[in-house]
Design a protein around this motif. Sequence first.
Motif, PDB file in Angstrom:
ATOM      1  N   VAL A  54      40.457  42.223  40.618  1.00 47.95           N
ATOM      2  CA  VAL A  54      40.519  41.255  41.715  1.00 47.95           C
ATOM      3  C   VAL A  54      41.081  41.969  42.937  1.00 47.95           C
ATOM      4  CG1 VAL A  54      41.519  39.078  42.510  1.00 47.95           C
ATOM      5  CG2 VAL A  54      40.851  39.338  40.104  1.00 47.95           C
ATOM      6  N   PRO A  55      40.381  41.911  44.076  1.00 49.62           N
ATOM      7  CA  PRO A  55      40.852  42.613  45.283  1.00 49.62           C
ATOM      8  C   PRO A  55      42.257  42.167  45.694  1.00 49.62           C
ATOM      9  CG  PRO A  55      38.613  41.822  45.588  1.00 49.62           C
ATOM     10  CD  PRO A  55      39.112  41.228  44.304  1.00 49.62           C
ATOM     11  N   ALA A  56      42.993  43.100  46.265  1.00 46.88           N
ATOM     12  CA  ALA A  56      44.346  42.799  46.747  1.00 46.88           C
ATOM     13  C   ALA A  56      44.282  41.680  47.774  1.00 46.88           C
ATOM     14  CB  ALA A  56      44.961  44.055  47.362  1.00 46.88           C
TER      15      ALA A  56
END
Length: 185
Positions: A54-56
Amino acid sequence: MLFSRAQAAEIAAGTCTVTYRRWKRPQAVVGHRYRTLAGFIVVDAVDQVEAADVPAGIEVGGDPSVPITRVRFHLDDDRRDARAELADDTDVDVDAVAARLARLDARSPHGPWTRDALEVIAANPAVRAADLAASLGRERDEWKRDVRKLKAAGLTISLEVGYRLSPRGEAYLAAICERETPPDR
């Protein structure tokens, strides 16, 4: 699928095409269309991912023991809007629309309603749904469900507040009123 207003704005702008959800089992199906605040989306891919994927900056709330599902999608055109834009009565099959509305009227627990709904919307564009419903002695939520049926037929357009007839709806209403007007003698 549900999205916040902020997410819907990003979807409408084309800057959001992925969402992450915690689902025990996938709640979206590849190829299916879903209505959102931004319009219709079409699901392109559904797969489980690890939290590290999951992207930051993206928070995936919920129970951490529930798997994370990534849903990729694209904004689709709303076919009802295209149907609604038919501009003149030559584009409207009056008999087909009348038959569809007759079926809606026949299935309604409160009797025929489609003609009254079209006429009250035509006479009161951009008026709150609650006020329109009250003018017809209807409950707001029930009225809104019925108006969505008219929108699906391409006869109305939802506004920020209230509704208006689409060009197709205007053409249909004009055509049936013309049919009912006796010829001059």
